[in-house]
Enzyme design. Structure first.
Site, PDB file in Angstrom:
ATOM      1  N   LYS A 184      70.114  55.510  -7.744  1.00 12.90           N
ATOM      2  CA  LYS A 184      68.930  55.685  -6.883  1.00 12.90           C
ATOM      3  C   LYS A 184      69.153  54.788  -5.663  1.00 12.90           C
ATOM      4  CE  LYS A 184      65.330  54.349  -5.582  1.00 12.90           C
ATOM      5  NZ  LYS A 184      65.180  53.977  -4.148  1.00 12.90           N
ATOM      6  N   ALA A 186      68.673  53.342  -1.693  1.00 11.67           N
ATOM      7  CA  ALA A 186      67.498  53.052  -0.868  1.00 11.67           C
ATOM      8  C   ALA A 186      67.208  54.265   0.026  1.00 11.67           C
ATOM      9  CB  ALA A 186      67.760  51.822  -0.011  1.00 11.67           C
ATOM     10  N   GLY A 237      68.760  44.139  -5.089  1.00 12.81           N
ATOM     11  CA  GLY A 237      67.653  44.228  -4.138  1.00 12.81           C
ATOM     12  C   GLY A 237      66.853  42.943  -4.156  1.00 12.81           C
ATOM     13  N   GLU A 259      71.045  41.717  -9.291  1.00 17.10           N
ATOM     14  CA  GLU A 259      71.637  40.992  -8.155  1.00 17.10           C
ATOM     15  C   GLU A 259      70.539  40.895  -7.114  1.00 17.10           C
ATOM     16  OE1 GLU A 259      74.510  39.595  -8.025  1.00 17.10           O
ATOM     17  OE2 GLU A 259      75.546  40.492  -9.718  1.00 17.10           O
ATOM     18  N   CYS A 293      72.574  39.051   1.630  1.00 17.12           N
ATOM     19  CA  CYS A 293      72.135  38.098   0.611  1.00 17.12           C
ATOM     20  C   CYS A 293      72.961  36.813   0.643  1.00 17.12           C
ATOM     21  CB  CYS A 293      72.198  38.736  -0.770  1.00 17.12           C
ATOM     22  SG  CYS A 293      73.809  39.416  -1.136  1.00 17.12           S
TER      23      CYS A 293
HETATM   24  P1  NAD Z   1      64.256  46.203  -2.207  1.00 20.68           P
HETATM   25  O1  NAD Z   1      64.062  45.401  -3.429  1.00 20.68           O
HETATM   26  O2  NAD Z   1      63.085  46.470  -1.341  1.00 20.68           O
HETATM   27  O3  NAD Z   1      64.865  47.631  -2.559  1.00 20.68           O
HETATM   28  C1  NAD Z   1      66.000  47.777  -3.387  1.00 20.68           C
HETATM   29  C2  NAD Z   1      65.910  49.113  -4.106  1.00 20.68           C
HETATM   30  O4  NAD Z   1      64.719  49.130  -4.887  1.00 20.68           O
HETATM   31  C3  NAD Z   1      65.838  50.319  -3.189  1.00 20.68           C
HETATM   32  O5  NAD Z   1      66.545  51.373  -3.783  1.00 20.68           O
HETATM   33  C4  NAD Z   1      64.353  50.620  -3.132  1.00 20.68           C
HETATM   34  O6  NAD Z   1      64.088  51.983  -2.857  1.00 20.68           O
HETATM   35  C5  NAD Z   1      63.918  50.258  -4.531  1.00 20.68           C
HETATM   36  N1  NAD Z   1      62.509  49.855  -4.600  1.00 20.68           N
HETATM   37  C6  NAD Z   1      61.765  49.342  -3.611  1.00 20.68           C
HETATM   38  N2  NAD Z   1      60.514  49.092  -4.045  1.00 20.68           N
HETATM   39  C7  NAD Z   1      60.464  49.449  -5.337  1.00 20.68           C
HETATM   40  C8  NAD Z   1      59.457  49.427  -6.346  1.00 20.68           C
HETATM   41  N3  NAD Z   1      58.235  48.969  -6.086  1.00 20.68           N
HETATM   42  N4  NAD Z   1      59.783  49.867  -7.562  1.00 20.68           N
HETATM   43  C9  NAD Z   1      61.016  50.292  -7.828  1.00 20.68           C
HETATM   44  N5  NAD Z   1      62.012  50.367  -6.921  1.00 20.68           N
HETATM   45  C10 NAD Z   1      61.733  49.941  -5.695  1.00 20.68           C
HETATM   46  O7  NAD Z   1      65.442  45.478  -1.415  1.00 20.68           O
HETATM   47  P2  NAD Z   1      66.057  45.888  -0.007  1.00 20.68           P
HETATM   48  O8  NAD Z   1      65.080  45.504   1.048  1.00 20.68           O
HETATM   49  O9  NAD Z   1      66.571  47.295  -0.061  1.00 20.68           O
HETATM   50  O10 NAD Z   1      67.354  44.949   0.038  1.00 20.68           O
HETATM   51  C11 NAD Z   1      67.309  43.646   0.462  1.00 20.68           C
HETATM   52  C12 NAD Z   1      67.304  42.686  -0.721  1.00 20.68           C
HETATM   53  O11 NAD Z   1      68.463  42.913  -1.528  1.00 20.68           O
HETATM   54  C13 NAD Z   1      67.397  41.232  -0.299  1.00 20.68           C
HETATM   55  O12 NAD Z   1      66.528  40.462  -1.070  1.00 20.68           O
HETATM   56  C14 NAD Z   1      68.852  40.871  -0.590  1.00 20.68           C
HETATM   57  O13 NAD Z   1      69.088  39.501  -0.792  1.00 20.68           O
HETATM   58  C15 NAD Z   1      69.119  41.679  -1.800  1.00 20.68           C
HETATM   59  N6  NAD Z   1      70.552  41.886  -1.986  1.00 20.68           N
HETATM   60  C16 NAD Z   1      71.171  41.206  -2.993  1.00 20.68           C
HETATM   61  C17 NAD Z   1      72.539  41.368  -3.192  1.00 20.68           C
HETATM   62  C18 NAD Z   1      73.239  40.650  -4.313  1.00 20.68           C
HETATM   63  O14 NAD Z   1      74.373  41.032  -4.628  1.00 20.68           O
HETATM   64  N7  NAD Z   1      72.636  39.650  -4.949  1.00 20.68           N
HETATM   65  C19 NAD Z   1      73.267  42.229  -2.372  1.00 20.68           C
HETATM   66  C20 NAD Z   1      72.596  42.907  -1.352  1.00 20.68           C
HETATM   67  C21 NAD Z   1      71.231  42.730  -1.190  1.00 20.68           C
END
Ligand code: NAD
Length: 493
Positions: A184, A186, A237, A259, A293
């Site tokens: 799934k 983004a 995320g 992650e 991140c």
């Molecule tokens: P996000 O948590 O908003 O979204 C991530 C995924 O979750 C997307 O597919 C989104 O559609 C889905 N999602 C969003 N809201 C949801 C909900 N309420 N219920 C279920 N699924 C939902 O994150 P983002 O803005 O896409 O990405 C940025 C974040 O990701 C930052 O916090 C960053 O640090 C983190 N990140 C971490 C790593 C790592 O390896 N640790 C790598 C890249 C990004």
């Protein structure tokens, strides 16, 4: 001109979900537009699948699992290597899709394709080395050991900042282990995921092994978490959503890998050349326009070199160009959307209102509404949002410190624990600080730290589990212990 006309291979641009080897539209009328964050132009639309279609993806992954897990590891390896080869062949198209939907400069997008593909090759090979073990028996006349078996269907939920590599880092490990996957992506960046599906099909990965579902994020995630047949959930995320998914996975007792966010300290020791350290800090802060991140969120500089460091940092930052990632010589593309720009502005305002000094960062120079000019703040303190929240924007905050004990305390003063940077040549300081940092990854005198051989992941609220390395595949394997008893009781033995 539509996105497909810009590609050498127009079939890499798909506006459907991919379930059971079929390009699938939504059974309802729900869809979502996808925008180029640099221009605001609509790139295309994706359907939102209905709940029964998400369940159908689970059905497909379940059916495919029977055959996929039964293949020999070297047979799965061949398919994954074919996928890897296709990622290489189509890297220019994949990079272009990524720049258009995510905004990062084209050279960075090419780098991500290369990085993402490298996980496919790594795990293709690693799948052949999922060894069990033999255990010296404590039971008379018995042989003890373990087998490694795929956990089953894995749901993979990924973010928009690395739209391709965050998928391959999970999917290649899972598929090499013998699992089938439901991705799934983004909603902001679905086209990279769908191009991956097109290439997986061409690589001969059977229907149902690699599925891409699209839809309302909370709705889709809820269905996948509630599904007992989905045995593993791997999420990259925000910490906010990660916590939610962990909670939702409790009922079905899933294997959960997370992650999550980071808030990396970048520590500069008193022995460092301030120019060298400042240039490294700029590189660690502004990649992907700070939407990373691993971004150096809190730059902690020894007081004896602080002022010089700030001068060099500002000089280097001023040389960064901001613009459309398709243009040459651009260092920073747009932020993903307007809300990200507003969040960045609020974090800067909050810091200034609490006493930080704005050294540079004039937003009137921004080339468009989703762009944010790099900002440098000094005098950043614990009570400011920038200290605790990921800005996920090109906002650098610098703080002076007096000694190693103080900087260790400052660095650990966060709920996050993903990555930390340390710049010093003093071996005693390296060892002391490295061991005291509460982070999953510490990079000493190097900005680059990631890649297939390393166990990537965080502690504290930055997550659970590791991706990559020899341990990355374990997230998708069960250990089955066996005891072959009564070996010596057979007549004559
Ligand atoms: P996000 O948590 O908003 O979204 C991530 C995924 O979750 C997307 O597919 C989104 O559609 C889905 N999602 C969003 N809201 C949801 C909900 N309420 N219920 C279920 N699924 C939902 O994150 P983002 O803005 O896409 O990405 C940025 C974040 O990701 C930052 O916090 C960053 O640090 C983190 N990140 C971490 C790593 C790592 O390896 N640790 C790598 C890249 C990004």
């Amino acid at each position: 001109m539509t996105l497909s006309n810009k590609l050498s291979d127009p079939r890499l641009f798909r506006q459907y979900a991919y379930v059971d080897g079929k390009w699938t539209h939504g059974d309802g009328n729900r869809e979502e537009a996808v925008f180029d964050p640099a221009t605001g132009e609509t790139l295309g639309h994706i359907p939102w699948l209905e709940p029964h279609q998400i369940t159908a993806a689970v059905d497909a992954a379940e059916a495919a699992f029977v055959h996929w897990r039964a293949l020999r590891a070297d047979e799965r390896c061949e398919r994954l290597l074919a996928w890897y080869d296709l990622l290489q062949v189509h890297r220019e198209d994949l990079a272009l899709i990524m720049t258009l939907e995510q905004g990062k400069p084209l050279p960075d997008a090419r780098g991500e394709v290369e990085y993402g593909a490298s996980f496919v090759r790594w795990f293709a090979e690693e799948g052949k080395r999922t060894f069990g073990e033999t255990i010296p028996s404590h039971i008379p006349n018995a042989a003890l050991g373990t087998l490694k078996e795929p956990v089953g269907i894995a749901a993979l939920i990924t973010p928009w900042n690395f739209p391709l590599a965050m998928i391959t880092r999970k999917a290649a490990a899972a598929m090499a282990a013998g699992c089938t996957v439901i991705v799934k992506p983004a909603g902001e960046t679905p086209f990279s995921a769908l191009a991956l599906a097109e290439l997986a099909e061409r690589a001969g990965i059977p229907a149902g092994v690699f599925n891409v579902v699209l839809g309302d994020p909370p709705e889709v995630s809820r269905i996948l978490c509630d599904e007992d047949r989905v045995k593993a959930l791997s999420f990259t995320g925000s910490t906010r959503v990660g916590r939610l998914l962990l909670e939702q996975s409790a009922n079905t007792v899933k294997r959960v890998s997370l992650e999550l966010g980071g808030n990396a300290p970048f520590i500069v020791g008193p022995d460092m050349d301030p120019r060298e350290a400042a240039f490294a800090a700029v590189a660690a802060k502004f990649q992907t326009a700070g939407q990373d991140c691993l971004a150096a969120d809190r730059i902690l500089v020894h007081e004896s070199i602080h002022d010089e460091f700030v001068e060099h940092f500002a000089e280097r930052m001023a040389a960064l160009t901001v613009g459309n990632g398709l243009e040459s010589e651009v260092d920073l593309g747009p932020l993903i959307h307007r809300q990200a720009v507003e969040k960045a502005a609020a974090i800067v305002d909050d810091a200034i209102s609490k006493g930080a000094t704005l050294v540079a960062g004039d937003q009137s120079q921004a080339p468009g509404e989703n762009f944010f000019m790099p900002v440098l703040l000094t005098g950043v303190t614990h009570d400011m949002k920038i200290w605790h929240e990921e800005s996920f924007a090109p906002v650098a905050g610098i703080t002076a410190y007096a000694d190693d004990d103080q900087v260790i305390e400052m660095a650990n003063d966060t709920e996050y624990g993903l990555a930390a940077y340390l710049y010093t040549h003093d071996i005693r300081r390296i060892w002391k600080v490295l061991r005291a940092l509460e982070f999953g990854m510490v990079s000493v005198n190097s900005v680059k730290m990631t890649g297939p051989p390393v166990p990537f992941g965080g502690v504290k609220h930055s997550g659970l589990g590791r991706e990559g390395g020899v341990t990355g595949i374990d997230e998708y394997l069960e250990t089955k212990y066996y005891c072959l008893g009564a070996l010596g009781s057979v007549s004559g033995s």
